[in-house]
Design an enzyme around this catalytic site. Structure first.
Site, PDB file in Angstrom:
ATOM      1  N   ASN A   9       1.148 -90.664   5.932  1.00 17.35           N
ATOM      2  CA  ASN A   9       2.572 -90.953   6.190  1.00 17.35           C
ATOM      3  C   ASN A   9       2.650 -92.275   6.948  1.00 17.35           C
ATOM      4  O   ASN A   9       2.376 -92.326   8.140  1.00 17.35           O
ATOM      5  CB  ASN A   9       3.185 -89.816   7.017  1.00 17.35           C
ATOM      6  CG  ASN A   9       4.612 -90.131   7.423  1.00 17.35           C
ATOM      7  OD1 ASN A   9       5.247 -91.023   6.866  1.00 17.35           O
ATOM      8  ND2 ASN A   9       5.126 -89.390   8.412  1.00 17.35           N
ATOM      9  N   LYS A  11       5.241 -93.912   7.704  1.00 15.77           N
ATOM     10  CA  LYS A  11       6.499 -94.054   8.462  1.00 15.77           C
ATOM     11  C   LYS A  11       7.131 -95.404   8.131  1.00 15.77           C
ATOM     12  O   LYS A  11       7.082 -95.837   6.991  1.00 15.77           O
ATOM     13  CB  LYS A  11       6.233 -93.890   9.961  1.00 15.77           C
ATOM     14  CG  LYS A  11       5.391 -92.653  10.254  1.00 15.77           C
ATOM     15  CD  LYS A  11       5.317 -92.349  11.703  1.00 15.77           C
ATOM     16  CE  LYS A  11       4.363 -91.201  11.917  1.00 15.77           C
ATOM     17  NZ  LYS A  11       4.567 -90.523  13.154  1.00 15.77           N
ATOM     18  N   HIS A  95      10.886 -83.832   8.423  1.00 14.54           N
ATOM     19  CA  HIS A  95       9.933 -84.409   9.388  1.00 14.54           C
ATOM     20  C   HIS A  95      10.605 -84.476  10.764  1.00 14.54           C
ATOM     21  O   HIS A  95      11.800 -84.746  10.869  1.00 14.54           O
ATOM     22  CB  HIS A  95       9.501 -85.803   8.929  1.00 14.54           C
ATOM     23  CG  HIS A  95       8.357 -86.345   9.742  1.00 14.54           C
ATOM     24  ND1 HIS A  95       8.546 -86.915  10.982  1.00 14.54           N
ATOM     25  CD2 HIS A  95       7.023 -86.361   9.507  1.00 14.54           C
ATOM     26  CE1 HIS A  95       7.361 -87.276  11.472  1.00 14.54           C
ATOM     27  NE2 HIS A  95       6.421 -86.948  10.589  1.00 14.54           N
ATOM     28  N   GLU A  97      10.664 -86.623  13.044  1.00 15.42           N
ATOM     29  CA  GLU A  97      11.357 -87.879  13.379  1.00 15.42           C
ATOM     30  C   GLU A  97      12.720 -87.939  12.693  1.00 15.42           C
ATOM     31  O   GLU A  97      13.672 -88.505  13.230  1.00 15.42           O
ATOM     32  CB  GLU A  97      10.472 -89.077  13.012  1.00 15.42           C
ATOM     33  CG  GLU A  97       9.326 -89.213  14.009  1.00 15.42           C
ATOM     34  CD  GLU A  97       8.085 -89.891  13.491  1.00 15.42           C
ATOM     35  OE1 GLU A  97       8.136 -90.517  12.412  1.00 15.42           O
ATOM     36  OE2 GLU A  97       7.042 -89.793  14.163  1.00 15.42           O
ATOM     37  N   GLU A 167       3.500 -79.378  12.258  1.00 17.33           N
ATOM     38  CA  GLU A 167       3.283 -80.566  13.080  1.00 17.33           C
ATOM     39  C   GLU A 167       3.950 -80.372  14.439  1.00 17.33           C
ATOM     40  O   GLU A 167       5.166 -80.622  14.572  1.00 17.33           O
ATOM     41  CB  GLU A 167       3.910 -81.788  12.424  1.00 17.33           C
ATOM     42  CG  GLU A 167       3.377 -82.124  11.056  1.00 17.33           C
ATOM     43  CD  GLU A 167       3.651 -83.580  10.722  1.00 17.33           C
ATOM     44  OE1 GLU A 167       2.699 -84.352  10.684  1.00 17.33           O
ATOM     45  OE2 GLU A 167       4.818 -83.931  10.525  1.00 17.33           O
ATOM     46  N   GLY A 173       1.647 -88.649  17.013  1.00 19.29           N
ATOM     47  CA  GLY A 173       1.524 -90.007  17.544  1.00 19.29           C
ATOM     48  C   GLY A 173       1.161 -90.066  19.017  1.00 19.29           C
ATOM     49  O   GLY A 173       1.252 -91.123  19.642  1.00 19.29           O
ATOM     50  N   SER A 212      -1.775 -86.368  15.365  1.00 20.11           N
ATOM     51  CA  SER A 212      -2.938 -87.057  15.947  1.00 20.11           C
ATOM     52  C   SER A 212      -4.264 -86.700  15.281  1.00 20.11           C
ATOM     53  O   SER A 212      -5.303 -86.620  15.939  1.00 20.11           O
ATOM     54  CB  SER A 212      -3.005 -86.803  17.464  1.00 20.11           C
ATOM     55  OG  SER A 212      -1.861 -87.356  18.088  1.00 20.11           O
TER      56      SER A 212
END
Ligand code: PEP
Length: 252
Positions: A9, A11, A95, A97, A167, A173, A212
């Site tokens: 991904n 992003k 997701h 985000e 996730e 991240g 991560s």
């Protein structure tokens, strides 16, 4: 269970020129045969990635998002048939985000998943708890609710089987990957919901882990029972490092 799957991904990284260069570099990497690999560039780079792949089918193409209507007055949106035209195989929905910054909800993720399956694209439903939810002992409750709401009306199998990516938001991240023990507990809870909803067909759903993951910890995850693959953000940005991650994911 079929092959394990790793999805890169990117992003909001790499426009069409850099995305094409990434693919050309990645195509020099040796990849394990028993592994499915996909890459999810930003919308604007999907066509360039497709062109740079030429006839190669690896990595498969994934999208980071989609809108649930097939066509119409929805300025700025991208529809499932548009993705299908480019040969997209997977698409992330829900997701964290998108949930945090763009108002994605369980309901919009669900509508996107159903629309994707209608054109033969596999939805990858992303779920996960925040740090506060984990601290307060609500991680299982949160993720169970996200999965139950997100899969209503979504098919487990067929041409475009459902995928789920667990996730934890605090692991994305952050360099703080979740322990295999905690992932196993969550994946067992997710599998329980899938079995209840789909019976024997639940085994067609691959349940991935994301947060991560890198070339050093991938093997531990991929050899933890119940983990069918990984969603990889930061560690996918460098094509050589992502190639090493893919090779490190399988015991040869
Ligand atoms: C992600 O955003 O899906 C992700 C897993 O990111 P990272 O690997 O950087 O934690």
């Amino acid at each position: 269970m079929e092959k394990k799957l790793i999805i890169a991904n990117w992003k909001m990284h790499y426009g069409p020129i850099k995305a094409g260069a990434w693919i050309r570099a990645f195509r020099r990497e040796r990849l394990p045969k028993d592994l499915d690999v996909a890459v999810a560039p930003p919308f604007i780079s999907l066509a360039s990635v497709r062109a740079s792949l030429g006839r190669a089918s690896i990595p498969a193409l994934a999208s980071q998002d989609v809108y649930w209507e097939m066509e119409g007055k929805f300025t700025g949106e991208v529809s499932p048939p548009m993705l299908e035209e480019l040969g997209i195989q997977y698409c992330l929905v829900g997701h964290s985000e998108r949930r945090k910054h763009f108002g994605e909800t369980n309901e919009t993720a669900r509508k996107k998943a159903i629309a994707l399956q209608a054109v033969g694209i596999s939805p990858v439903l992303c779920v996960g708890e925040t740090v506060v939810e984990r601290r307060d002992g609500n991680a299982l409750k949160t993720v169970r609710a996200q999965v139950r709401a997100g899969i209503k009306g979504v098919k487990p199998d067929g041409k475009a089987p459902l995928h789920i990516a667990y996730e934890p938001v605090w692991a994305i991240g952050s360099g703080r990957a979740c322990s295999p023990h905690d992932i196993r507990e969550m994946h067992e809870a997710i599998r329980g919901i899938l079995r209840k909803a789909y019976g024997a067909k639940a085994s067609d759903v691959r349940v991935l882990y994301g947060g991560s993951v890198d070339e050093h910890n991938i093997l531990e995850y991929m050899t933890t029972s119940g983990i069918d693959g990984a969603l990889v953000g930061t560690a996918s940005l460098d094509p050589a490092a992502f190639g090493r991650l893919c090779r490190a994911s399988i015991v040869t």
